[in-house]
Design an enzyme around this catalytic site. Structure first.
Site: not given
Lengths: 211, 368
Positions: B145, B309, B342
């Site tokens: 991320s 995701d 995610h």
């Protein structure tokens, strides 16, 4: 040539096997040390890992199966998931010394485009393919009257990944038509290298070609 | 393995905005041993709400680090072999200088007088930390991320200092959808009267706004599938609907719990600053194109994305991979199958660990 010597030449065991495969053994001989190699359809990266380890090559691989890509990366190979028919266009001219396509040509959607791209992206292309003109394949079709099922072509017609069937003669003709140069070729039956009647007697053919 | 947080002080950091921040404190942890040639150092980069406590058990709280399933003896980042470093980002609220830190000029918290920071600024401060540890080249920079953005920034801005980069579930430029979710979070905080233009450090923090921001965040970290699996339409401690606006569903209860829990550990102003840094992140900003941005990168790349995701979808990773491939960079990529959205890079780590381990092993053998 005395008969015994001729027999020797015909039935001479070739380089043996690399990772259990005759075509890998030939490919491993053809690839120069410390060269840059792209393997299309690299599977779990066995050949590339072997070439990196034993010949110091800078190895890259493309593979369509996500699970196989994972295992190739876990093996230390720089592989990524992609479709051979698409990814080649991304590379610049002569980005690699060798582009290898081992027993996958018959699975590609556009084999001619793939071969042209291979010789744009690589200085040399190494193509290994199963010979559809091999006598057992011919006999299978002749006697069963159905799509051949042999050791090399073990699939039912409806779930086979092989969508383009070609013979040694087919490949030769295409290479001539395209004006490519055959630098080396090898015809294999089991562990033996053949010289006569390869279109009938070879199970696997391996070509080193360039533009 | 009990771990402690260390701090390092630096005279100043010059920011992309043109401002200078001085002095600066960095909170960091290390695991494993640096070898004699200093060739086995790996910098782990945390995501939006992470901190320096990536692995082991905290000596203060006893809690495991946020990537303890991935960093440690025999794990993907094997601390028996590698020296692993993780620091809290600039603008954070877990020991590194951020808006909740005291401004030495005024003796009060910076609050909104804290300068706007970028991912590049965070990385620049990390280079100072790595310098202070006497490390010239990092064997790897890795993170998911926002951590992945920092990994990319490292590879692009400090090419000679990075042997390998592992950006996970990330992007080379924040998309409008990602900016949009961040903006909802920021507006939730700023709409809370307790936010008080950022001046809440001596009164009540904007807990409601921050909790709502976190609730939105959590939705984006999960997937439709993982929410159906985890909550379904199950009711929370009741047999039938309440016909009121108290908690009916499990998923409501979960989000409220996550929101309120976050308030206790995170600073609302840090939320504003760090999300802004994410939104500004775009490797094409300075270079024009991604290809230009990566032109000087020397690292070997392992790019990982996850099938479910939808916050950082695989196409964003694939864009990075395509550009790297076109310019003959050494890049490995796989999309891992996972239902966890995610969050997968934090919770669904078996296959991720397998590829990281192999990638690091061969990198260490060949290039270090």
């Amino acid at each position: 040539m005395p008969a015994a010597a001729a027999a020797q030449a015909v039935r001479r065991p070739f380089v043996g096997e690399v990772l259990g495969r005759g075509d890998f053994a030939i490919i491993s001989e053809l690839v120069e040390p410390n060269s840059k190699v792209l393997d299309l359809g690299c599977g779990e990266g066995e050949l590339l890992a072997w070439l990196a380890e034993n010949k110091g090559v800078d190895a890259r691989g493309v593979e369509i199966s996500a699970a196989k890509v994972r295992r190739a990366i876990a093996r230390g190979v720089s592989a990524y998931q992609g479709d051979i028919d698409e990814v080649l266009t991304d590379y610049s001219d002569h980005a690699f010394d060798y582009v290898i396509l081992s027993q996958t040509l018959q699975e590609t959607r556009w084999p001619l485009k793939v071969m042209r791209d291979m010789l744009r992206v690589g200085r040399h292309a190494i193509v290994a393919f199963p010979n559809f003109g091999y006598w057992t394949v011919r006999l299978s079709l002749l006697f069963t009257g159905r799509a051949p099922k042999t050791g090399l072509f073990p699939y039912e017609w409806y779930d086979s990944p092989n969508i383009h069937f070609l013979t040694v003669d087919d490949f030769d003709q295409l290479v001539r038509r395209e004006g490519f140069t055959i630098e080396r070729h090898y015809f294999l039956s089991g562990r033996y290298r053949l010289h006569f009647l390869p279109n009938l007697r070879a199970a696997i053919a391996v070509y080193l070609i360039r533009k | 393995m009990t771990v402690e947080t260390n701090t390092a002080q630096f005279a100043s950091v010059s920011l992309d905005s043109g401002a200078t921040l001085a002095p600066v404190t960095v909170a960091y942890q290390t695991y494993g041993q640096l070898n004699a040639s200093k060739s086995n150092a790996i910098l782990i980069l945390h995501a939006f709400s992470g901190d320096a406590h990536a692995a082991g058990l905290s000596s203060e709280t006893g809690k495991p680090g946020w990537w303890d399933n991935t960093i440690g003896p025999g794990k993907a980042f094997d601390t028996d072999r590698f020296f692993v470093i993780c620091s809290n980002v600039l603008g954070g609220c877990q020991g590194t200088t951020g808006p909740s830190s005291i401004n030495p000029q005024t003796g009060c918290p910076y609050a909104m007088s804290f300068p706007v920071i970028t991912i590049g600024d965070m990385v620049q401060l990390q280079t100072q930390l790595i310098d202070s540890l006497g490390i010239e080249r990092l064997l790897a920079v890795a993170g998911g991320s926002m951590g992945g953005m920092q990994a990319l920034e490292w590879a692009v801005s400090y090419p000679e200092r990075v042997v390998a980069a592992i950006p996970i579930a990330t992007t080379a430029r924040h998309s409008p959808q990602q900016i949009a979710f961040n903006e909802v979070g920021r507006q939730a905080i700023m709409a809370d009267p307790d936010w008080n233009d950022g001046n809440y450090y001596s009164s009540r923090p904007p807990a409601r706004g921050l909790a709502i921001a976190r609730m939105v965040g959590h939705i984006t970290y999960m997937s439709d599938e993982s929410m159906r699996e985890k909550f379904g339409r199950r009711l929370r401690q009741k047999e039938k609907f309440g016909f009121d606006f108290s908690v009916d569903f499990e998923v409501e209860s979960y989000l409220r719990y996550r929101g309120s829990q976050f308030v206790g550990r995170f600073d609302a102003n840090s939320y504003l600053y760090i999300t802004k840094a994410e939104d500004y992140f775009d490797l094409t900003n300075a270079a024009g194109t991604l290809a230009n941005a990566f032109a000087k990168a020397q690292a070997r790349f392992l790019v990982i994305s996850f099938s479910s995701d939808w916050l950082y979808p695989s196409y964003q990773s694939q864009e990075i991979v395509r550009v790297l491939r076109r310019s003959n960079h050494d890049v490995a990529y796989c999309e891992l199958p996972s239902n966890y959205g995610h969050d997968a890079f934090l919770v669904d780590v078996a296959e991720q660990s397998e590829v990281i381990r192999g990638f690091l092993e061969s990198t260490y053998k060949e290039k270090a």
